[in-house]
Design a protein around this motif. Structure first.
Motif, PDB file in Angstrom:
ATOM      1  N   GLY A 151      46.482  42.966 -77.870  1.00 13.93           N
ATOM      2  CA  GLY A 151      46.278  41.696 -77.181  1.00 13.93           C
ATOM      3  C   GLY A 151      46.692  40.470 -77.968  1.00 13.93           C
ATOM      4  N   ASN A 152      47.303  40.660 -79.133  1.00 17.96           N
ATOM      5  CA  ASN A 152      47.679  39.512 -79.948  1.00 17.96           C
ATOM      6  C   ASN A 152      48.758  38.656 -79.300  1.00 17.96           C
ATOM      7  N   LEU A 153      49.733  39.297 -78.661  1.00 21.02           N
ATOM      8  CA  LEU A 153      50.799  38.541 -78.002  1.00 21.02           C
ATOM      9  C   LEU A 153      50.229  37.719 -76.848  1.00 21.02           C
ATOM     10  N   THR A 154      49.355  38.324 -76.075  1.00 24.37           N
ATOM     11  CA  THR A 154      48.694  37.597 -74.984  1.00 24.37           C
ATOM     12  C   THR A 154      47.925  36.400 -75.532  1.00 24.37           C
ATOM     13  N   LYS A 155      47.207  36.605 -76.626  1.00 23.66           N
ATOM     14  CA  LYS A 155      46.454  35.505 -77.246  1.00 23.66           C
ATOM     15  C   LYS A 155      47.377  34.390 -77.703  1.00 23.66           C
ATOM     16  N   ASP A 156      48.539  34.755 -78.258  1.00 26.21           N
ATOM     17  CA  ASP A 156      49.501  33.734 -78.695  1.00 26.21           C
ATOM     18  C   ASP A 156      49.920  32.850 -77.516  1.00 26.21           C
ATOM     19  N   TYR A 157      50.184  33.471 -76.381  1.00 25.35           N
ATOM     20  CA  TYR A 157      50.593  32.698 -75.201  1.00 25.35           C
ATOM     21  C   TYR A 157      49.446  31.847 -74.663  1.00 25.35           C
ATOM     22  N   ILE A 158      48.260  32.405 -74.634  1.00 25.26           N
ATOM     23  CA  ILE A 158      47.107  31.645 -74.130  1.00 25.26           C
ATOM     24  C   ILE A 158      46.785  30.476 -75.055  1.00 25.26           C
ATOM     25  N   ASN A 159      46.871  30.701 -76.361  1.00 22.23           N
ATOM     26  CA  ASN A 159      46.641  29.599 -77.301  1.00 22.23           C
ATOM     27  C   ASN A 159      47.674  28.497 -77.131  1.00 22.23           C
ATOM     28  N   LYS A 160      48.933  28.884 -76.949  1.00 18.33           N
ATOM     29  CA  LYS A 160      50.000  27.895 -76.748  1.00 18.33           C
ATOM     30  C   LYS A 160      49.762  27.121 -75.459  1.00 18.33           C
ATOM     31  N   ALA A 161      49.439  27.822 -74.391  1.00 17.67           N
ATOM     32  CA  ALA A 161      49.191  27.155 -73.105  1.00 17.67           C
ATOM     33  C   ALA A 161      48.013  26.201 -73.218  1.00 17.67           C
ATOM     34  N   THR A 162      46.947  26.635 -73.876  1.00 14.58           N
ATOM     35  CA  THR A 162      45.765  25.787 -74.042  1.00 14.58           C
ATOM     36  C   THR A 162      46.127  24.517 -74.801  1.00 14.58           C
ATOM     37  N   ASP A 163      46.902  24.657 -75.876  1.00  7.34           N
ATOM     38  CA  ASP A 163      47.334  23.486 -76.661  1.00  7.34           C
ATOM     39  C   ASP A 163      48.158  22.521 -75.804  1.00  7.34           C
ATOM     40  N   ILE A 164      49.076  23.063 -75.019  1.00  4.36           N
ATOM     41  CA  ILE A 164      49.951  22.216 -74.192  1.00  4.36           C
ATOM     42  C   ILE A 164      49.133  21.493 -73.133  1.00  4.36           C
ATOM     43  N   PHE A 165      48.266  22.215 -72.463  1.00  3.60           N
ATOM     44  CA  PHE A 165      47.481  21.584 -71.404  1.00  3.60           C
ATOM     45  C   PHE A 165      46.512  20.542 -71.964  1.00  3.60           C
ATOM     46  N   THR A 166      45.796  20.873 -73.016  1.00  8.28           N
ATOM     47  CA  THR A 166      44.815  19.922 -73.546  1.00  8.28           C
ATOM     48  C   THR A 166      45.497  18.695 -74.147  1.00  8.28           C
ATOM     49  N   SER A 167      46.659  18.873 -74.767  1.00 10.72           N
ATOM     50  CA  SER A 167      47.368  17.718 -75.330  1.00 10.72           C
ATOM     51  C   SER A 167      47.931  16.811 -74.244  1.00 10.72           C
ATOM     52  N   ASN A 168      47.984  17.322 -73.016  1.00 13.26           N
ATOM     53  CA  ASN A 168      48.427  16.510 -71.873  1.00 13.26           C
ATOM     54  C   ASN A 168      47.250  16.124 -70.977  1.00 13.26           C
ATOM     55  N   SER A 169      46.051  16.157 -71.546  1.00 13.52           N
ATOM     56  CA  SER A 169      44.818  15.687 -70.890  1.00 13.52           C
ATOM     57  C   SER A 169      44.408  16.503 -69.670  1.00 13.52           C
ATOM     58  N   PHE A 170      44.713  17.798 -69.670  1.00 12.40           N
ATOM     59  CA  PHE A 170      44.243  18.688 -68.622  1.00 12.40           C
ATOM     60  C   PHE A 170      42.910  19.291 -69.072  1.00 12.40           C
ATOM     61  N   ASN A 171      42.015  19.531 -68.134  1.00  9.56           N
ATOM     62  CA  ASN A 171      40.787  20.273 -68.406  1.00  9.56           C
ATOM     63  C   ASN A 171      41.116  21.761 -68.327  1.00  9.56           C
ATOM     64  N   VAL A 172      40.648  22.533 -69.305  1.00  8.80           N
ATOM     65  CA  VAL A 172      41.004  23.955 -69.351  1.00  8.80           C
ATOM     66  C   VAL A 172      39.747  24.815 -69.419  1.00  8.80           C
ATOM     67  N   LYS A 173      39.715  25.831 -68.569  1.00 11.49           N
ATOM     68  CA  LYS A 173      38.718  26.893 -68.658  1.00 11.49           C
ATOM     69  C   LYS A 173      39.465  28.212 -68.759  1.00 11.49           C
ATOM     70  N   GLN A 174      38.802  29.208 -69.354  1.00 11.46           N
ATOM     71  CA  GLN A 174      39.429  30.512 -69.527  1.00 11.46           C
ATOM     72  C   GLN A 174      38.518  31.617 -69.033  1.00 11.46           C
ATOM     73  N   THR A 175      39.163  32.707 -68.656  1.00 10.72           N
ATOM     74  CA  THR A 175      38.480  33.936 -68.286  1.00 10.72           C
ATOM     75  C   THR A 175      39.243  35.091 -68.906  1.00 10.72           C
ATOM     76  N   SER A 176      38.519  36.078 -69.411  1.00  9.61           N
ATOM     77  CA  SER A 176      39.140  37.301 -69.899  1.00  9.61           C
ATOM     78  C   SER A 176      38.609  38.462 -69.072  1.00  9.61           C
ATOM     79  N   VAL A 177      39.524  39.243 -68.510  1.00  4.82           N
ATOM     80  CA  VAL A 177      39.096  40.358 -67.658  1.00  4.82           C
ATOM     81  C   VAL A 177      38.397  41.448 -68.463  1.00  4.82           C
ATOM     82  N   GLU A 178      38.584  41.469 -69.782  1.00  7.81           N
ATOM     83  CA  GLU A 178      37.944  42.477 -70.633  1.00  7.81           C
ATOM     84  C   GLU A 178      36.491  42.144 -70.941  1.00  7.81           C
TER      85      GLU A 178
END
Length: 197
Positions: A19-46
């Motif tokens: 799951g490291n690759l998935t985490k890399d993408y989620i971390n990148k997306a979170t950084d991009i969204f939060t730096s553009n003033s989006f509110n972010v919530k996450q869910t993990s199916v596991e």
């Protein structure tokens, strides 16, 4: 401010898919969204989740990013379980019904979604090479990437959500993945879908 729900559709297989690759993408997306003033919530199916809370997250979201690996030509079974667990009891919240009406024959199947105005993006990690898509001699017999993931798209569209451009990274087990370059493409796709328009 826009609200973003990131769904982590990864399912761990020890020593094979951690799951490291998935985490890399989620971390990148979170950084991009939060730096553009989006509110972010996450869910993990596991992880353990509450169905009512997940429905509330989906209702809250203006944007849904579904990040998942393809296992055996589809989403991992825990991701499918999440979809079945959460979307099925959401009738009256995410969708009215299947869209048809006994009183109005012009209403078609799939037209009962209530998530109009919500956009979604599929972000997919594949071991399959890009050459197998949109290639009549390829494994997918000429299907494009989105056509090969048709069922996943239709889940969100059944509920009225609008698709954006899909992101995909191929050949993840080949050994020469340049993650830094891929994350730039991913960032560009996120920005084109949700920030620059």
């Amino acid at each position: 401010m826009k609200n973003v729900l990131i769904i982590n559709g990864h399912q761990k297989y020890e020593g094979f898919a951690d799951g490291n690759l998935t985490k890399d993408y989620i971390n990148k997306a979170t950084d991009i969204f939060t730096s553009n003033s989006f509110n972010v919530k996450q869910t993990s199916v596991e992880k353990e989740y509450n169905v009512d809370e997940e429905i509330e997250k989906l209702l809250w979201a203006d944007i849904i990013l579904f990040q998942f690996p393809v296992y055996w030509m589809s989403v991992p079974w825990m991701a499918k379980k999440y979809i079945d667990d959460v979307f099925t009891p959401s009738q009256g919240q995410l969708y009215v019904n299947d869209g048809r009406s006994r009183e109005d024959a012009s209403k078609k199947y799939g037209g009962g979604g209530l998530m109009t105005g919500t956009k979604y993006m599929l972000s997919i990690t594949y071991n399959c090479p890009a050459s197998e898509f949109s290639n009549k001699d390829g494994f997918f017999e000429g299907l494009s990437l989105d056509e090969a993931n048709f069922a996943v798209h239709k889940i969100f569209q059944f509920c009225g959500a609008e698709p954006t451009d899909t992101y995909v990274v191929h050949d993840v087990y080949k050994g020469d993945l340049n993650l830094e370059n891929e994350l730039v493409v991913f960032e560009d796709t996120l920005k084109n879908n949700f920030i620059n328009n």
